[in-house]
Design a protein around this motif. Structure first.
Motif, PDB file in Angstrom:
ATOM      1  N   GLU A   1      45.263  30.870  36.495  1.00 22.42           N
ATOM      2  CA  GLU A   1      45.241  32.395  35.703  1.00 22.42           C
ATOM      3  C   GLU A   1      44.341  33.562  36.391  1.00 22.42           C
ATOM      4  O   GLU A   1      44.237  34.144  35.880  1.00 22.42           O
ATOM      5  CB  GLU A   1      45.427  32.189  33.793  1.00 22.42           C
ATOM      6  CG  GLU A   1      44.207  30.966  33.765  1.00 22.42           C
ATOM      7  CD  GLU A   1      44.215  31.686  32.411  1.00 22.42           C
ATOM      8  OE1 GLU A   1      45.225  31.326  31.425  1.00 22.42           O
ATOM      9  OE2 GLU A   1      43.514  30.485  32.098  1.00 22.42           O
ATOM     10  N   ASP A   2      43.452  31.916  36.539  1.00 25.31           N
ATOM     11  CA  ASP A   2      42.259  33.075  37.613  1.00 25.31           C
ATOM     12  C   ASP A   2      42.339  33.238  39.192  1.00 25.31           C
ATOM     13  O   ASP A   2      40.881  33.703  39.225  1.00 25.31           O
ATOM     14  CB  ASP A   2      40.913  32.595  37.136  1.00 25.31           C
ATOM     15  CG  ASP A   2      40.626  31.033  37.262  1.00 25.31           C
ATOM     16  OD1 ASP A   2      41.382  30.412  38.106  1.00 25.31           O
ATOM     17  OD2 ASP A   2      39.320  30.747  37.185  1.00 25.31           O
ATOM     18  N   ALA A   3      43.139  32.852  39.215  1.00 29.54           N
ATOM     19  CA  ALA A   3      43.204  32.730  41.035  1.00 29.54           C
ATOM     20  C   ALA A   3      42.993  34.304  41.725  1.00 29.54           C
ATOM     21  O   ALA A   3      42.505  34.748  42.602  1.00 29.54           O
ATOM     22  CB  ALA A   3      44.781  32.473  41.436  1.00 29.54           C
ATOM     23  N   GLY A   4      43.490  35.425  40.453  1.00 30.70           N
ATOM     24  CA  GLY A   4      43.741  35.737  40.962  1.00 30.70           C
ATOM     25  C   GLY A   4      42.358  36.902  41.503  1.00 30.70           C
ATOM     26  O   GLY A   4      41.865  37.905  42.605  1.00 30.70           O
ATOM     27  N   PHE A   5      41.520  36.676  40.805  1.00 30.45           N
ATOM     28  CA  PHE A   5      39.984  37.394  40.620  1.00 30.45           C
ATOM     29  C   PHE A   5      39.732  36.247  41.261  1.00 30.45           C
ATOM     30  O   PHE A   5      38.483  37.526  42.487  1.00 30.45           O
ATOM     31  CB  PHE A   5      39.514  36.737  39.636  1.00 30.45           C
ATOM     32  CG  PHE A   5      38.403  37.662  39.746  1.00 30.45           C
ATOM     33  CD1 PHE A   5      37.886  38.991  38.832  1.00 30.45           C
ATOM     34  CD2 PHE A   5      36.722  37.135  39.408  1.00 30.45           C
ATOM     35  CE1 PHE A   5      36.268  39.317  39.063  1.00 30.45           C
ATOM     36  CE2 PHE A   5      35.241  37.145  38.877  1.00 30.45           C
ATOM     37  CZ  PHE A   5      35.542  38.796  38.667  1.00 30.45           C
ATOM     38  N   ALA A   6      39.049  35.132  41.598  1.00 23.91           N
ATOM     39  CA  ALA A   6      39.356  34.598  42.569  1.00 23.91           C
ATOM     40  C   ALA A   6      39.451  34.790  44.350  1.00 23.91           C
ATOM     41  O   ALA A   6      38.136  35.140  45.365  1.00 23.91           O
ATOM     42  CB  ALA A   6      39.557  32.823  42.797  1.00 23.91           C
ATOM     43  N   LYS A   7      40.494  35.165  44.505  1.00 26.95           N
ATOM     44  CA  LYS A   7      41.578  36.019  45.686  1.00 26.95           C
ATOM     45  C   LYS A   7      40.894  37.440  46.356  1.00 26.95           C
ATOM     46  O   LYS A   7      39.556  38.101  47.360  1.00 26.95           O
ATOM     47  CB  LYS A   7      42.693  36.153  45.547  1.00 26.95           C
ATOM     48  CG  LYS A   7      42.915  36.764  47.270  1.00 26.95           C
ATOM     49  CD  LYS A   7      44.652  36.534  47.037  1.00 26.95           C
ATOM     50  CE  LYS A   7      44.612  37.434  48.146  1.00 26.95           C
ATOM     51  NZ  LYS A   7      43.731  38.803  49.294  1.00 26.95           N
ATOM     52  N   THR A   8      40.110  38.175  44.358  1.00 27.19           N
ATOM     53  CA  THR A   8      39.429  39.238  45.033  1.00 27.19           C
ATOM     54  C   THR A   8      37.946  39.435  45.502  1.00 27.19           C
ATOM     55  O   THR A   8      37.123  39.867  46.400  1.00 27.19           O
ATOM     56  CB  THR A   8      39.303  40.035  44.024  1.00 27.19           C
ATOM     57  OG1 THR A   8      40.564  40.511  43.047  1.00 27.19           O
ATOM     58  CG2 THR A   8      38.614  40.871  43.831  1.00 27.19           C
ATOM     59  N   LEU A   9      37.452  38.081  44.624  1.00 24.84           N
ATOM     60  CA  LEU A   9      35.711  37.809  45.509  1.00 24.84           C
ATOM     61  C   LEU A   9      35.751  37.381  46.722  1.00 24.84           C
ATOM     62  O   LEU A   9      35.186  37.173  47.473  1.00 24.84           O
ATOM     63  CB  LEU A   9      35.624  36.713  44.180  1.00 24.84           C
ATOM     64  CG  LEU A   9      35.081  37.037  42.927  1.00 24.84           C
ATOM     65  CD1 LEU A   9      34.999  36.078  42.069  1.00 24.84           C
ATOM     66  CD2 LEU A   9      33.768  38.258  43.045  1.00 24.84           C
ATOM     67  N   GLY A  10      36.775  36.148  47.303  1.00 23.10           N
ATOM     68  CA  GLY A  10      37.272  36.098  48.162  1.00 23.10           C
ATOM     69  C   GLY A  10      36.859  37.174  49.773  1.00 23.10           C
ATOM     70  O   GLY A  10      37.096  36.821  50.603  1.00 23.10           O
TER      71      GLY A  10
END
Length: 205
Positions: A68-77
């Protein structure tokens, strides 16, 4: 000119070190929105080495896991990540690079260059230097209602005061205060005689 925003988890007694050890009980949807506003809207994130290594050790795996936190992780990446360090660094997290040269000079050039907002999260030594140099446009403090009583404080000892002005405040349901500060002009000199007229006056009736 690009806006530079720093966001910090901070305790009531000013501790900003190791917030992962004390702030999670207070993390709710309101805090998540505040963090997303600070980090998610920037196209560049500036880090100190220790904070970067903490992020790089966690967020790429979270993106790959697809939770569920993958979207924010992708933004950071996807964001450009610039790391201030005196050591020569090797990077495995995409879009990462090392800041070259003097910190204040390099960040001044970044601020005056093309691009969107620049964000910082944690990175206390970097925040201190940018505050002292007058390069921060906004300082977001998420003030937690507890005294940690040990660890590094945001402000260290120094000879020069750093005046700030409060631009917004919000109280979360958890008791956390989201306070936003901007640079301010130094206050005029004053003493007790200047303050005295503002004390409560005895009712003469």
């Amino acid at each position: 000119m690009r806006k530079i925003t720093a966001g910090l988890f901070i305790s009531l007694d000013g501790v900003v070190e190791a917030p992962d050890q004390w702030h999670f009980p207070y993390f709710n949807d309101e805090m998540g929105a505040a963090v997303g506003e600070m980090l998610g809207t920037a196209d560049t994130v500036l880090f100190g080495r220790r904070t970067y290594e903490s992020f790089a050790g966690a967020w790429p795996e979270r993106e790959a896991a697809g939770g569920e936190d993958a979207g924010f992780a992708k933004t950071l990446g996807d964001q450009r990540k610039i790391v201030a360090s005196s050591r020569k660094l090797e990077f495995t997290w995409r879009n990462s690079e090392q800041l070259e040269g003097d910190l204040v000079e390099a960040v001044t050039a970044l601020k005056n260059g093309p691009g969107g907002d620049i964000a910082l999260s944690g990175s206390i030594s970097v925040v201190r230097q940018l505050l002292a140099a007058g390069l921060l446009d906004e300082l977001h403090l998420l003030v937690h209602p507890l005294a940690v009583r040990k660890g590094m404080r945001l402000f260290d000892e120094g000879d020069t005061a750093i005046p700030l002005r409060l631009t917004s405040s919000q109280a979360f349901r958890t008791g956390v205060l989201h306070l936003v500060y901007a640079p301010a002009e130094r206050a005029d000199e004053a003493d007790y005689d200047d303050a005295k007229p503002h004390l409560p006056q005895e009712d003469q009736r």
